[in-house]
Motif scaffolding. Structure first.
Motif, PDB file in Angstrom:
ATOM      1  N   TRP A   1      -6.460   0.763  -6.545  1.00 25.25           N
ATOM      2  CA  TRP A   1      -5.346   1.684  -6.820  1.00 25.25           C
ATOM      3  C   TRP A   1      -5.174   1.895  -8.322  1.00 25.25           C
ATOM      4  O   TRP A   1      -5.016   3.031  -8.786  1.00 25.25           O
ATOM      5  CB  TRP A   1      -4.056   1.135  -6.215  1.00 25.25           C
ATOM      6  CG  TRP A   1      -2.875   2.017  -6.477  1.00 25.25           C
ATOM      7  CD1 TRP A   1      -2.563   3.187  -5.845  1.00 25.25           C
ATOM      8  CD2 TRP A   1      -1.860   1.811  -7.475  1.00 25.25           C
ATOM      9  NE1 TRP A   1      -1.415   3.719  -6.377  1.00 25.25           N
ATOM     10  CE2 TRP A   1      -0.964   2.900  -7.378  1.00 25.25           C
ATOM     11  CE3 TRP A   1      -1.629   0.822  -8.426  1.00 25.25           C
ATOM     12  CZ2 TRP A   1       0.156   3.027  -8.211  1.00 25.25           C
ATOM     13  CZ3 TRP A   1      -0.519   0.945  -9.255  1.00 25.25           C
ATOM     14  CH2 TRP A   1       0.369   2.035  -9.146  1.00 25.25           C
TER      15      TRP A   1
ATOM     16  N   ARG B   1       2.424   1.854  -3.379  1.00 28.24           N
ATOM     17  CA  ARG B   1       1.475   2.342  -4.382  1.00 28.24           C
ATOM     18  C   ARG B   1       1.122   3.813  -4.155  1.00 28.24           C
ATOM     19  O   ARG B   1       1.046   4.598  -5.107  1.00 28.24           O
ATOM     20  CB  ARG B   1       0.219   1.480  -4.361  1.00 28.24           C
ATOM     21  CG  ARG B   1       0.383   0.168  -5.102  1.00 28.24           C
ATOM     22  CD  ARG B   1      -0.816  -0.726  -4.882  1.00 28.24           C
ATOM     23  NE  ARG B   1      -0.814  -1.887  -5.759  1.00 28.24           N
ATOM     24  CZ  ARG B   1      -0.153  -3.006  -5.516  1.00 28.24           C
ATOM     25  NH1 ARG B   1       0.588  -3.112  -4.424  1.00 28.24           N
ATOM     26  NH2 ARG B   1      -0.220  -4.013  -6.363  1.00 28.24           N
ATOM     27  N   VAL B   2       0.882   4.164  -2.888  1.00 24.83           N
ATOM     28  CA  VAL B   2       0.555   5.564  -2.606  1.00 24.83           C
ATOM     29  C   VAL B   2       1.731   6.450  -2.999  1.00 24.83           C
ATOM     30  O   VAL B   2       1.551   7.509  -3.618  1.00 24.83           O
ATOM     31  CB  VAL B   2       0.185   5.752  -1.115  1.00 24.83           C
ATOM     32  CG1 VAL B   2       0.012   7.226  -0.780  1.00 24.83           C
ATOM     33  CG2 VAL B   2      -1.085   4.974  -0.790  1.00 24.83           C
TER      34      VAL B   2
ATOM     35  N   ILE C   1       1.908  12.325  -9.528  1.00 21.82           N
ATOM     36  CA  ILE C   1       1.174  13.601  -9.533  1.00 21.82           C
ATOM     37  C   ILE C   1       2.155  14.770  -9.477  1.00 21.82           C
ATOM     38  O   ILE C   1       2.009  15.761 -10.195  1.00 21.82           O
ATOM     39  CB  ILE C   1       0.176  13.649  -8.354  1.00 21.82           C
ATOM     40  CG1 ILE C   1      -0.943  12.612  -8.594  1.00 21.82           C
ATOM     41  CG2 ILE C   1      -0.416  15.045  -8.193  1.00 21.82           C
ATOM     42  CD1 ILE C   1      -1.862  12.415  -7.413  1.00 21.82           C
TER      43      ILE C   1
ATOM     44  N   PHE D   1       4.955  13.529 -19.213  1.00 25.21           N
ATOM     45  CA  PHE D   1       4.819  14.434 -18.074  1.00 25.21           C
ATOM     46  C   PHE D   1       4.948  15.900 -18.488  1.00 25.21           C
ATOM     47  O   PHE D   1       5.167  16.758 -17.657  1.00 25.21           O
ATOM     48  CB  PHE D   1       5.855  14.088 -17.005  1.00 25.21           C
ATOM     49  CG  PHE D   1       5.626  12.719 -16.416  1.00 25.21           C
ATOM     50  CD1 PHE D   1       4.584  12.505 -15.529  1.00 25.21           C
ATOM     51  CD2 PHE D   1       6.424  11.636 -16.777  1.00 25.21           C
ATOM     52  CE1 PHE D   1       4.343  11.244 -14.995  1.00 25.21           C
ATOM     53  CE2 PHE D   1       6.189  10.372 -16.246  1.00 25.21           C
ATOM     54  CZ  PHE D   1       5.149  10.174 -15.361  1.00 25.21           C
TER      55      PHE D   1
ATOM     56  N   LYS E   1       0.840  -1.203   0.000  1.00 26.82           N
ATOM     57  CA  LYS E   1       0.000   0.000   0.000  1.00 26.82           C
ATOM     58  C   LYS E   1       0.874   1.252   0.000  1.00 26.82           C
ATOM     59  O   LYS E   1       0.664   2.168  -0.799  1.00 26.82           O
ATOM     60  CB  LYS E   1      -0.913  -0.019   1.226  1.00 26.82           C
ATOM     61  CG  LYS E   1      -1.985   1.059   1.180  1.00 26.82           C
ATOM     62  CD  LYS E   1      -2.913   0.967   2.379  1.00 26.82           C
ATOM     63  CE  LYS E   1      -4.257   0.430   1.987  1.00 26.82           C
ATOM     64  NZ  LYS E   1      -5.300   0.597   3.008  1.00 26.82           N
TER      65      LYS E   1
ATOM     66  N   VAL F   1       4.049   5.887  -5.292  1.00 24.19           N
ATOM     67  CA  VAL F   1       4.138   5.983  -6.759  1.00 24.19           C
ATOM     68  C   VAL F   1       3.119   6.991  -7.280  1.00 24.19           C
ATOM     69  O   VAL F   1       3.422   7.842  -8.124  1.00 24.19           O
ATOM     70  CB  VAL F   1       3.923   4.596  -7.418  1.00 24.19           C
ATOM     71  CG1 VAL F   1       3.683   4.747  -8.909  1.00 24.19           C
ATOM     72  CG2 VAL F   1       5.115   3.698  -7.151  1.00 24.19           C
ATOM     73  N   ALA F   2       1.883   6.914  -6.747  1.00 20.95           N
ATOM     74  CA  ALA F   2       0.839   7.827  -7.212  1.00 20.95           C
ATOM     75  C   ALA F   2       1.200   9.274  -6.897  1.00 20.95           C
ATOM     76  O   ALA F   2       1.048  10.162  -7.743  1.00 20.95           O
ATOM     77  CB  ALA F   2      -0.501   7.453  -6.577  1.00 20.95           C
ATOM     78  N   VAL F   3       1.719   9.506  -5.677  1.00 15.95           N
ATOM     79  CA  VAL F   3       2.056  10.882  -5.290  1.00 15.95           C
ATOM     80  C   VAL F   3       3.215  11.401  -6.140  1.00 15.95           C
ATOM     81  O   VAL F   3       3.165  12.529  -6.651  1.00 15.95           O
ATOM     82  CB  VAL F   3       2.387  10.952  -3.775  1.00 15.95           C
ATOM     83  CG1 VAL F   3       2.965  12.306  -3.417  1.00 15.95           C
ATOM     84  CG2 VAL F   3       1.132  10.659  -2.956  1.00 15.95           C
TER      85      VAL F   3
ATOM     86  N   LEU G   1      -4.735  19.907 -16.025  1.00 18.81           N
ATOM     87  CA  LEU G   1      -3.425  20.384 -16.483  1.00 18.81           C
ATOM     88  C   LEU G   1      -3.542  21.173 -17.795  1.00 18.81           C
ATOM     89  O   LEU G   1      -2.699  22.013 -18.081  1.00 18.81           O
ATOM     90  CB  LEU G   1      -2.448  19.216 -16.619  1.00 18.81           C
ATOM     91  CG  LEU G   1      -2.136  18.506 -15.294  1.00 18.81           C
ATOM     92  CD1 LEU G   1      -1.204  17.327 -15.519  1.00 18.81           C
ATOM     93  CD2 LEU G   1      -1.530  19.467 -14.272  1.00 18.81           C
TER      94      LEU G   1
ATOM     95  N   LEU H   1       3.696  15.232 -12.826  1.00 17.58           N
ATOM     96  CA  LEU H   1       2.751  15.836 -13.767  1.00 17.58           C
ATOM     97  C   LEU H   1       2.627  17.339 -13.533  1.00 17.58           C
ATOM     98  O   LEU H   1       2.674  18.132 -14.481  1.00 17.58           O
ATOM     99  CB  LEU H   1       1.372  15.186 -13.607  1.00 17.58           C
ATOM    100  CG  LEU H   1       1.156  13.868 -14.345  1.00 17.58           C
ATOM    101  CD1 LEU H   1      -0.158  13.246 -13.926  1.00 17.58           C
ATOM    102  CD2 LEU H   1       1.178  14.092 -15.845  1.00 17.58           C
ATOM    103  N   VAL H   2       2.464  17.715 -12.258  1.00 18.89           N
ATOM    104  CA  VAL H   2       2.288  19.140 -11.954  1.00 18.89           C
ATOM    105  C   VAL H   2       3.567  19.899 -12.296  1.00 18.89           C
ATOM    106  O   VAL H   2       3.538  20.959 -12.932  1.00 18.89           O
ATOM    107  CB  VAL H   2       1.905  19.329 -10.465  1.00 18.89           C
ATOM    108  CG1 VAL H   2       1.937  20.802 -10.094  1.00 18.89           C
ATOM    109  CG2 VAL H   2       0.525  18.732 -10.207  1.00 18.89           C
TER     110      VAL H   2
END
Lengths: 152, 312
Positions: free
Chosen positions: B159, A16-17, A24, A41, A13, A19-21, B174, A27-28
């Motif tokens: 997920w 995965r969290v 993001i 990206f 868990k 990787v997602a953060v 974006l 991307l930003v």
């Protein structure tokens, strides 16, 4: 209907969290600072430009003289000469410096349309349409940027 | 009075990223997206093999440079094509979906990297490419057809689905960021002549009619600008409201297709990550059960009639 639940372990868990953060954040960051080069990206910059009301809208095309004596606009897509208009527009500067890059447009056409009139001379042309107060004013003005005699 | 104790913030955030979602939704997404990849290779990013033949305009993007990917050639783009088609067909059956998935993800990323390595980058592939990378992380319980009905709720599935949802929404939000960044972090985009510019460069009947009514183009620009800014809200909406949000953006794409000839289908197909696809099989089963129940009700009746006729 329940058929049980599958929970993630602590590590699975957390990973995965994380990787997602990170994704993001990438991307930003890409949208705020990077260019198209950073795909996937990079910034979502298609049609993102602010176009002023008095803008000169340019449109790049390739005009060809054929061995049948006609002058035609080269269809800039995969089915036509195998090159998309956007690719030509993105490389305009390079083609101006080195018009031989246009050779592959003629080659692409020949390969796909061997039975049709072939290109003998190519011209990279920029059409300019003037906007006045956000409206189109008059027909476009053409300007030849590069000329290439096709090698056989 | 029972007061429910709220879990700590960290656990709640982690829980948001890993909701429990039925494995069936991942099975459906695998099938739809892997088949979509095949469509994409022929209809959208379709010039990759052509770039293998004419690598003249090849200009590798950052990722291609980082991994030192070879220049496209007839050999490597043809191999990529064959591998992708085979892996997508296998993955779509939900037999060996993870093995196939781990082949598809890097192969299609490379395919798109080549397709966009000529000075022009499209922005409609983010959600699809990320979806291909997250789908194989989900371990399935059932194989083949049985996978489409698997109601086992899994955090790993949640997920993967959440990642796709985030990328779909990120595509819009974006885009808004890019519109504010491009004029130097200002809000001039909605009032500018951007759609007029776009139509002049890609003329077609609908657009040329709109050129005579610039105010309509400005209204569209404002609607798009505001909607893109608020798009992240959809991640927290539920049920009908989320469906409304999704329908709004699907309409947005229909309008874009009509005005700009830009369809964004690779993003549109990923909206399915929001849909409760896991309910498809139970819904069909329920319908079949109801039909069978009706039949068994009718059967004794006809049986009795037959007996009476035999006795007559």
């Amino acid at each position: 209907m329940t058929e049980g639940e599958l929970k993630l372990g602590r590590v699975g868990k957390a990973a995965r969290v994380a990787v997602a953060v990170v994704g993001i954040v990438l991307l930003v960051n890409g949208s705020a600072r990077a260019s198209d080069d950073a795909w996937p990206f990079g910034p979502m910059s298609q049609y993102a430009g602010s176009v002023p009301d008095d803008y000169a809208v340019t449109f790049t095309r390739i005009s060809a003289e054929t061995d049948a004596g006609t002058t035609v606009d080269v269809p800039l897509n995969i089915e036509g000469a195998g090159v998309a208009r956007a690719e030509i527009e993105a490389r305009t500067g390079e083609i101006e410096k080195d018009p031989s890059l246009l050779q592959q447009v003629a080659d692409g056409w020949k390969k796909k349309h061997a039975d049709q009139p072939q290109y003998v001379k190519l011209e990279l042309i920029r059409d300019t349409t003037q906007l006045v107060k956000g409206r189109v004013e008059g027909p476009p003005t053409p300007e030849v940027l590069a000329t290439w005699q096709v090698r056989r | 009075m029972s007061a429910t104790v709220k879990p700590p913030l960290g656990a709640r955030v982690a829980g948001w990223f890993t909701p429990k979602i039925a494995l069936a939704r991942v099975a459906w997404l695998r099938t739809v997206l892997y088949l979509f990849v095949i469509l994409d290779m022929h209809a959208f990013v379709r010039d990759t093999r052509l770039k293998g033949e004419h690598p003249g305009l090849y200009q590798p993007l950052l990722l291609a440079r980082i991994f030192d990917l070879p220049k496209p050639s007839v050999a490597n783009t043809t191999a990529l094509y064959v591998v992708l088609i085979v892996a997508c067909l296998i993955g779509a059956t939900n037999w060996f979906p993870r093995v196939a998935g781990w082949v598809i993800a890097p192969a299609f990323t490379w395919w798109v990297l080549i397709g966009m390595s000529d000075g022009k980058v499209d922005h409609d592939h983010l959600a699809l490419v990320i979806a291909l990378w997250v789908l194989p992380t989900v371990k399935s319980q059932k194989r083949g057809r049985a996978a489409f009905g698997d109601q086992t709720r899994s955090e790993a599935a949640g997920w993967a689905v959440r990642c796709v949802q985030i990328c779909v929404i990120a595509t819009y939000f974006l885009s808004w960021v890019a519109k504010v960044r491009s004029p130097g972090w200002k809000f001039t985009w909605p009032g500018s002549a951007v759609l007029t510019w776009a139509i002049v460069r890609r003329p077609h009947p609908v657009g040329e009619w709109l050129l005579h009514h610039p105010w309509m183009l400005h209204v569209m620009q404002w609607v798009g600008f505001i909607a893109e800014f608020f798009s992240p809200v959809i991640l927290w909406l539920k049920g009908k409201w989320q469906l409304l949000g999704a329908l709004f953006f699907l309409g947005f794409h229909v309008a874009n297709t009509a005005i700009l000839l830009i369809h964004f289908l690779p993003t549109v197909v990923c909206w399915l990550a929001f849909a409760p696809l896991e309910r498809i099989v139970p819904w069909f089963r329920k319908k079949r059960l109801a039909r069978d129940a009706r039949k068994t009700e009718e059967q004794p009746e006809s049986g009795r009639q037959a007996e009476q006729q035999a006795g007559a």
